[in-house]
Design an enzyme around this catalytic site. Structure first.
Site, PDB file in Angstrom:
ATOM      1  N   ASN A  42       0.823  -1.213   0.000  1.00  0.00           N
ATOM      2  CA  ASN A  42       0.000   0.000   0.000  1.00  0.00           C
ATOM      3  C   ASN A  42       0.855   1.260   0.000  1.00  0.00           C
ATOM      4  O   ASN A  42       0.577   2.220  -0.736  1.00  0.00           O
ATOM      5  CB  ASN A  42      -0.914   0.021   1.232  1.00  0.00           C
ATOM      6  CG  ASN A  42      -1.938  -1.083   1.222  1.00  0.00           C
ATOM      7  OD1 ASN A  42      -2.264  -1.643   0.180  1.00  0.00           O
ATOM      8  ND2 ASN A  42      -2.458  -1.412   2.394  1.00  0.00           N
ATOM      9  N   THR A 215      -0.851  10.418  13.551  1.00  0.00           N
ATOM     10  CA  THR A 215      -2.105  10.544  12.818  1.00  0.00           C
ATOM     11  C   THR A 215      -3.264  10.239  13.767  1.00  0.00           C
ATOM     12  O   THR A 215      -3.216   9.279  14.539  1.00  0.00           O
ATOM     13  CB  THR A 215      -2.131   9.602  11.613  1.00  0.00           C
ATOM     14  OG1 THR A 215      -1.928   8.243  12.058  1.00  0.00           O
ATOM     15  CG2 THR A 215      -1.015   9.959  10.628  1.00  0.00           C
ATOM     16  N   LEU A 216      -4.315  11.063  13.688  1.00  0.00           N
ATOM     17  CA  LEU A 216      -5.397  11.014  14.670  1.00  0.00           C
ATOM     18  C   LEU A 216      -6.760  10.769  14.033  1.00  0.00           C
ATOM     19  O   LEU A 216      -7.791  11.127  14.607  1.00  0.00           O
ATOM     20  CB  LEU A 216      -5.428  12.336  15.457  1.00  0.00           C
ATOM     21  CG  LEU A 216      -4.119  12.773  16.102  1.00  0.00           C
ATOM     22  CD1 LEU A 216      -4.269  14.140  16.752  1.00  0.00           C
ATOM     23  CD2 LEU A 216      -3.653  11.740  17.123  1.00  0.00           C
ATOM     24  N   ASP A 251      -1.530   4.170   5.417  1.00  0.00           N
ATOM     25  CA  ASP A 251      -0.511   3.875   4.405  1.00  0.00           C
ATOM     26  C   ASP A 251      -0.483   4.963   3.334  1.00  0.00           C
ATOM     27  O   ASP A 251       0.588   5.338   2.844  1.00  0.00           O
ATOM     28  CB  ASP A 251      -0.795   2.525   3.756  1.00  0.00           C
ATOM     29  CG  ASP A 251      -0.742   1.387   4.757  1.00  0.00           C
ATOM     30  OD1 ASP A 251       0.004   1.495   5.738  1.00  0.00           O
ATOM     31  OD2 ASP A 251      -1.464   0.390   4.553  1.00  0.00           O
ATOM     32  N   GLY A 286     -11.647  -1.044  -0.175  1.00  0.00           N
ATOM     33  CA  GLY A 286     -10.409  -1.757  -0.463  1.00  0.00           C
ATOM     34  C   GLY A 286      -9.194  -1.023   0.062  1.00  0.00           C
ATOM     35  O   GLY A 286      -9.274   0.077   0.605  1.00  0.00           O
TER      36      GLY A 286
END
Length: 302
Positions: A42, A215-216, A251, A286
């Site tokens: 990814n 990251t939140l 990702d 996905g």
């Protein structure tokens, strides 16, 4: 500049469920899909769609042709990709609820067959200062970090999925650490309900020479540059109308952020663009198929 990603490759089996399974419960899924995935794959695709030149190193089984073809379709070099004759390709069982949340069961398969001998071969073409991206879905991460440091590479790690051995890994050698708030608490040895800013303060003390990005999710992100004494930078989440699937959002952020920094984009602008890309990823189902292309991200920012 080319970036090497030594990362996982998985076949994702995605089941849509009315809710997450309870102990002893049997549910009919409302939909099933098979996607190419794995955090490594990814992130390589996110890098490529953000405009970076990418080489992916890792391992698949004889059943992993879809993953190799997926990388090639985004013009990612697979020259170092190994095919293991005895191990199956790594795979994930992903449950997705109607509100887009997910739970993942992972079997590493060929991803955990990598050795230090493989790493020596992967790193041999690189030069001091070259970028290297890693996650925690491959084997032998600690020896790899030492090898990368000895080669004077600029290493970014996304320490997911979090495992206890990361607590003893030489993460102080990293150039950049990108993690979510749960992983931040785990790495900082703090209770899971610790406020993200407090976790970031602890990580800054542990890793003074490393760029830290937390990251939140719907709250955006907070970030801190090495030896920074000012409050961390907060970037709000990019608004979207509906969350479909959050599977590859982290990702996507990682790949886009690195690609923008390699492009020379200033730190705050790279964070904003990567944050927007991650939000757009959540609007599609996905893992790798949901990762947007840079033109779409720029259009959303505009």
């Amino acid at each position: 500049m080319n970036i090497l990603n030594i990362g996982s490759l998985n076949l994702d089996h995605v089941y849509h469920l009315p809710h997450f399974l309870h102990l002893g419960e049997t549910l009919h899924s409302t939909a099933y899909h098979r996607f190419p995935g794995g955090k490594g794959l990814n992130q390589s695709i996110a890098l490529a769609r953000a405009g970076a030149t990418v080489t992916h190193a890792g391992a698949i089984g004889s059943d992993g042709a879809l993953l190799r073809d997926t990388l090639l379709a985004d013009h990612i070099s697979v020259m170092p990709l190994l095919i293991h004759p005895a191990e199956p390709t790594g795979h994930a069982i992903i449950h997705v609820t109607p509100d887009g949340q997910n739970a993942i069961l992972l079997h590493p398969g060929a991803n955990h067959t990598l050795t230090t001998e493989h790493f020596h071969a992967f790193l041999a073409p690189l030069h001091p200062g070259d970028p290297l991206l890693l996650q925690n879905e491959i084997s032998q991460l600690t020896p790899l970090l030492h090898l990368a440091h000895a080669a004077q590479l600029r290493v970014t790690l996304n320490p997911a999925p979090f495992t206890a051995d990361l607590l003893d890994a030489p993460l102080h050698l990293l150039d950049t650490l990108i993690l979510n708030e749960i992983e931040a608490c785990q790495l900082a040895r703090l209770p899971s309900d610790t406020a993200p800013h407090a976790a970031l303060v602890t990580l800054r003390q542990q890793y003074p020479d490393t760029t830290l990005i937390l990251t939140l999710g719907s709250q955006g992100l907070i970030a801190s540059l090495p030896h920074e004494t000012t409050p961390p930078l907060h970037i709000p989440a990019h608004p979207i109308s509906r969350v479909v699937d959050t599977t590859a959002a982290g990702d996507t952020f990682t790949g886009y952020f690195l690609a923008e920094r390699l492009r020379g984009t200033p730190f705050p602008d790279a964070l904003r663009l990567a944050n927007t890309a991650a939000a757009l990823c959540c609007t599609q189902p996905g893992a790798s198929p949901s990762i947007p292309r840079r033109a779409d991200v720029l259009a959303a920012l505009a």
